[in-house]
Design a protein around this motif. Structure first.
Motif, short mmCIF file in Angstrom:
data_model
loop_
_atom_site.label_atom_id
_atom_site.label_comp_id
_atom_site.label_asym_id
_atom_site.label_seq_id
_atom_site.Cartn_x
_atom_site.Cartn_y
_atom_site.Cartn_z
N TYR A 12 -1.04 38.25 30.20
CA TYR A 12 0.03 37.64 29.43
C TYR A 12 -0.34 37.60 27.96
CZ TYR A 12 2.80 36.29 33.44
OH TYR A 12 3.59 36.33 34.56
N SER A 13 0.68 37.62 27.10
CA SER A 13 0.47 37.59 25.65
C SER A 13 -0.01 36.20 25.23
CB SER A 13 1.79 37.90 24.94
OG SER A 13 2.71 36.83 25.13
N ALA A 14 -0.52 36.13 24.02
CA ALA A 14 -0.97 34.85 23.47
C ALA A 14 0.19 33.85 23.41
CB ALA A 14 -1.57 35.06 22.08
N GLU A 15 1.39 34.34 23.12
CA GLU A 15 2.56 33.47 23.07
C GLU A 15 2.88 32.91 24.45
OE1 GLU A 15 2.71 36.72 21.80
OE2 GLU A 15 2.31 36.07 19.73
N ASP A 16 2.83 33.78 25.46
CA ASP A 16 3.07 33.32 26.84
C ASP A 16 2.01 32.30 27.25
OD1 ASP A 16 5.37 34.85 27.38
OD2 ASP A 16 4.17 36.58 28.01
N LEU A 17 0.76 32.59 26.93
CA LEU A 17 -0.33 31.68 27.30
C LEU A 17 -0.17 30.33 26.62
CD1 LEU A 17 -3.39 34.10 27.34
CD2 LEU A 17 -2.17 33.13 29.31
N ALA A 18 0.29 30.32 25.38
CA ALA A 18 0.53 29.07 24.67
C ALA A 18 1.65 28.28 25.36
CB ALA A 18 0.89 29.34 23.21
N GLU A 19 2.67 28.99 25.83
CA GLU A 19 3.76 28.32 26.56
C GLU A 19 3.24 27.72 27.87
OE1 GLU A 19 8.15 29.35 28.49
OE2 GLU A 19 7.00 30.95 27.54
N PHE A 20 2.44 28.48 28.61
CA PHE A 20 1.86 27.97 29.86
C PHE A 20 0.96 26.77 29.58
CE2 PHE A 20 2.21 32.58 31.33
CZ PHE A 20 3.38 32.36 32.05
N GLU A 21 0.17 26.86 28.52
CA GLU A 21 -0.73 25.77 28.18
C GLU A 21 0.05 24.48 27.87
OE1 GLU A 21 -4.66 24.89 25.43
OE2 GLU A 21 -3.34 26.54 24.87
N LEU A 84 -4.98 21.55 37.56
CA LEU A 84 -4.42 21.80 36.22
C LEU A 84 -5.54 22.05 35.20
CD1 LEU A 84 -1.58 19.12 36.17
CD2 LEU A 84 -1.28 21.61 36.23
N GLU A 85 -6.62 21.30 35.30
CA GLU A 85 -7.75 21.50 34.38
C GLU A 85 -8.38 22.88 34.58
OE1 GLU A 85 -10.03 17.99 35.31
OE2 GLU A 85 -9.07 16.84 33.69
N ARG A 86 -8.47 23.32 35.83
CA ARG A 86 -8.99 24.68 36.10
C ARG A 86 -8.04 25.74 35.54
NH1 ARG A 86 -10.99 22.02 40.76
NH2 ARG A 86 -9.09 22.45 41.94
N ALA A 87 -6.74 25.48 35.60
CA ALA A 87 -5.77 26.43 35.03
C ALA A 87 -5.97 26.55 33.52
CB ALA A 87 -4.34 25.99 35.35
N LEU A 88 -6.22 25.43 32.85
CA LEU A 88 -6.50 25.48 31.41
C LEU A 88 -7.76 26.31 31.14
CD1 LEU A 88 -5.79 21.81 30.27
CD2 LEU A 88 -4.45 23.86 29.71
N PHE A 89 -8.76 26.16 31.98
CA PHE A 89 -9.98 26.94 31.83
C PHE A 89 -9.67 28.43 31.99
CE2 PHE A 89 -13.79 28.97 33.59
CZ PHE A 89 -14.69 28.71 32.55
N LYS A 92 -8.29 29.85 28.89
CA LYS A 92 -9.34 30.06 27.88
C LYS A 92 -10.21 31.28 28.18
CE LYS A 92 -8.26 26.33 25.60
NZ LYS A 92 -7.04 26.48 24.87
N ASN A 93 -10.46 31.53 29.48
CA ASN A 93 -11.35 32.66 29.78
C ASN A 93 -10.61 33.97 30.07
OD1 ASN A 93 -10.60 32.71 32.50
ND2 ASN A 93 -12.49 31.77 33.24
N GLY A 94 -9.28 33.95 29.95
CA GLY A 94 -8.50 35.18 30.05
C GLY A 94 -8.12 35.62 31.45
N THR A 95 -8.28 34.75 32.43
CA THR A 95 -7.92 35.14 33.80
C THR A 95 -6.65 34.46 34.30
OG1 THR A 95 -9.32 33.41 34.76
CG2 THR A 95 -10.33 35.59 34.42
#
Length: 128
Positions: A12-21, A84-89, A92-95
């Motif tokens: 996912y793009s950085a924008e998508d990841l920011a939305e998920f975050e 949810l905390e693992r999802a944030l991780f 951050k690690n790109g997976t």
């Protein structure tokens, strides 16, 4: 989204990841508030010390059942917070967003609905 030579997205793009975050952080804050309220409810003595001698055995049983249900809900909420905390991780690690069974990108709609998931619907249902 990053793509491979087959034009199938792999990240996912950085924008998508920011939305998920943002979605995850909102859910995380709500879950933490819920857990705090549950813990408060579990530890609260509804009757006080003076009223205890007048409470029937039936009421004691109902209180015990309610406390057990609250404990189960609190445990489930703690697991949700950890997920949810693992999802944030993973963000951050790109997976984040990659199915652990198929290696393919999980559809955005699924991640928005269940942001802590690690499986596509197909993998979850066993149709890899």
């Amino acid at each position: 989204m990053e793509t491979t030579h087959t034009n199938e997205p792999t990240r996912y793009s950085a924008e998508d990841l920011a939305e998920f975050e943002a979605v995850i952080l909102t859910k995380l804050n709500k879950a933490r508030q819920d857990l705090s309220h549950l813990k408060s409810s579990i530890s609260r003595d509804v009757y006080g010390e003076e009223g205890r001698s007048n409470v029937s055995t039936f009421d004691d049983g109902a209180d015990a059942l309610e406390k057990e249900e609250l404990n189960q809900l609190a445990a489930r909420t703690q697991r949700f917070i950890a997920d949810l905390e693992r999802a944030l991780f993973r963000i951050k690690n790109g997976t984040y967003g990659i199915c652990i069974d198929t290696g393919k990108l999980i559809p955005k709609a699924r991640l928005l609905a269940v942001p802590h998931t690690q499986q596509s619907i197909e993998a979850k249902m066993g149709r890899k």
